[in-house]
Design a protein around this motif. Structure first.
Motif, PDB file in Angstrom:
ATOM      1  N   ILE A   1       0.403  -1.172   7.080  1.00 19.83           N
ATOM      2  CA  ILE A   1       0.925  -3.028   6.731  1.00 19.83           C
ATOM      3  C   ILE A   1       1.593  -2.908   5.992  1.00 19.83           C
ATOM      4  CG2 ILE A   1      -1.586  -2.344   4.691  1.00 19.83           C
ATOM      5  CD1 ILE A   1      -2.016  -5.278   5.631  1.00 19.83           C
ATOM      6  N   VAL A   2       2.744  -3.896   5.959  1.00 20.97           N
ATOM      7  CA  VAL A   2       3.787  -4.091   5.335  1.00 20.97           C
ATOM      8  C   VAL A   2       3.125  -5.215   4.245  1.00 20.97           C
ATOM      9  CG1 VAL A   2       6.094  -4.800   4.757  1.00 20.97           C
ATOM     10  CG2 VAL A   2       5.342  -3.462   6.384  1.00 20.97           C
ATOM     11  N   ASP A   3       3.361  -5.554   2.647  1.00 22.41           N
ATOM     12  CA  ASP A   3       2.667  -6.759   1.547  1.00 22.41           C
ATOM     13  C   ASP A   3       3.762  -7.027   1.067  1.00 22.41           C
ATOM     14  OD1 ASP A   3      -0.122  -8.401   0.286  1.00 22.41           O
ATOM     15  OD2 ASP A   3      -0.657  -6.557   0.149  1.00 22.41           O
ATOM     16  N   THR A   4       3.980  -6.746   0.048  1.00 25.88           N
ATOM     17  CA  THR A   4       4.986  -7.078  -1.042  1.00 25.88           C
ATOM     18  C   THR A   4       5.729  -6.551  -0.243  1.00 25.88           C
ATOM     19  OG1 THR A   4       4.444  -4.997  -2.027  1.00 25.88           O
ATOM     20  CG2 THR A   4       3.540  -7.120  -3.365  1.00 25.88           C
TER      21      THR A   4
ATOM     22  N   ARG B   1     -11.865   3.064   5.470  1.00 27.11           N
ATOM     23  CA  ARG B   1     -10.314   3.788   7.421  1.00 27.11           C
ATOM     24  C   ARG B   1     -10.851   3.467   8.123  1.00 27.11           C
ATOM     25  NH1 ARG B   1      -6.297   4.625   3.130  1.00 27.11           N
ATOM     26  NH2 ARG B   1      -7.209   5.468   1.517  1.00 27.11           N
TER      27      ARG B   1
ATOM     28  N   THR C   1       6.730  -1.676  -1.221  1.00 27.67           N
ATOM     29  CA  THR C   1       6.910   0.258  -0.491  1.00 27.67           C
ATOM     30  C   THR C   1       8.216   0.672   0.773  1.00 27.67           C
ATOM     31  OG1 THR C   1       4.404   0.318  -1.191  1.00 27.67           O
ATOM     32  CG2 THR C   1       5.000   1.878   0.205  1.00 27.67           C
TER      33      THR C   1
ATOM     34  N   ILE D   1       3.256   7.214   6.185  1.00 27.97           N
ATOM     35  CA  ILE D   1       2.360   7.238   5.390  1.00 27.97           C
ATOM     36  C   ILE D   1       1.698   7.077   5.001  1.00 27.97           C
ATOM     37  CG2 ILE D   1       3.463   5.217   3.457  1.00 27.97           C
ATOM     38  CD1 ILE D   1       6.164   6.895   5.145  1.00 27.97           C
ATOM     39  N   LEU D   2       1.092   8.159   4.236  1.00 29.74           N
ATOM     40  CA  LEU D   2      -0.272   8.519   4.385  1.00 29.74           C
ATOM     41  C   LEU D   2      -0.982   7.486   3.247  1.00 29.74           C
ATOM     42  CD1 LEU D   2      -0.251  12.413   4.320  1.00 29.74           C
ATOM     43  CD2 LEU D   2      -1.124  11.189   6.372  1.00 29.74           C
TER      44      LEU D   2
ATOM     45  N   ASP E   1      -8.256   0.567   3.938  1.00 26.85           N
ATOM     46  CA  ASP E   1      -9.761   1.224   2.862  1.00 26.85           C
ATOM     47  C   ASP E   1      -9.267  -0.267   1.451  1.00 26.85           C
ATOM     48  OD1 ASP E   1      -6.844   1.389   1.226  1.00 26.85           O
ATOM     49  OD2 ASP E   1      -8.800   2.491  -0.505  1.00 26.85           O
TER      50      ASP E   1
ATOM     51  N   GLY F   1      -2.819   5.516   5.209  1.00 21.63           N
ATOM     52  CA  GLY F   1      -3.304   3.959   5.270  1.00 21.63           C
ATOM     53  C   GLY F   1      -3.461   4.105   7.157  1.00 21.63           C
TER      54      GLY F   1
END
Ligand code: PRP
Length: 182
Positions: free
Chosen positions: A103-106, A167, A109, A43-44, A161, A46
């Motif tokens: 990263i998995v945040d909320t 990055r 995505t 997944i671009l 980023d 990052g």
């Protein structure tokens, strides 16, 4: 010199620690997919550093493909509205898919990605992430493979980023508050 390093409050994970953990995750994936040929979906943007290093540590056959997702507007991320800006090149029907994230945040995505890819009838979908930030989770979703859990800090580097910068740091660090609150 206007070095990126002077903007860091601390180093969370060094280059060596990252490399070590990626070796372990690659081994686990090799084990879990022994006789399979997963499509590794980056997944671009990052995930690029993680993806490139992870795939080079894996020994099983794997294919590469790329997707890009963006949130609508600037500050709507928390609303969970995301859209696809680049789709996969090929069909994933009947294939084993491993989504590779930085990263998995909320979790918004990931939720969007998994539900979108599921409609294309893959054999399986798993998620491999460099970082997991459970404190920020809104959607009930968990990665299958994860290098490191992090707290609710502003992490940058190794693909991650702030305003498209940092990055290219080879490590993962926490940004000084004064950098992003200017
Ligand atoms: C980041 C990251 C994930 C997503 C995670 O992408 O790469 O895709 O946010 O956040 P969520 O769990 O809250 O949905 P970003 O939109 O910053 O794009 P980038 O990868 O190009 O930096």
């Amino acid at each position: 010199m206007n070095s990126m390093y002077q903007d860091l409050e601390k180093v969370l994970f060094s280059k060596e620690q990252i490399a070590e953990r990626i070796k372990e995750i690659a081994k686990t994936i090799d084990n879990d997919y022994q006789d399979k040929r997963p499509i590794m979906v980056a997944i671009l943007k990052g995930s690029v550093m993680f993806y490139a290093d992870l795939l080079r540590e894996m020994q099983i056959h794997a294919e590469m493909d790329f997707m890009a997702i963006s949130s609508y507007g600037n500050s709507t991320k928390s609303s969970g509205e995301v859209k696809m800006v680049k789709d996969l090149d090929r069909s994933i029907e009947g294939r084993d898919i491993i989504i590779v994230e930085d990263i998995v945040d909320t979790g918004y995505t990931l939720k969007y990605l998994k539900s979108t890819l599921k409609t294309r009838n893959p054999a399986s979908i798993k998620v491999c992430t460099l970082l997991n930030k459970p404190a920020r989770r809104i959607v009930d979703i968990e990665p299958d493979y994860c290098c490191f859990n992090v707290g609710d800090e502003f992490v940058v580097g190794y693909g991650l980023d702030y305003a498209q910068l940092y990055r290219n740091l080879p490590l993962i660090g926490v940004l000084k508050k004064e950098v992003y609150s200017k």
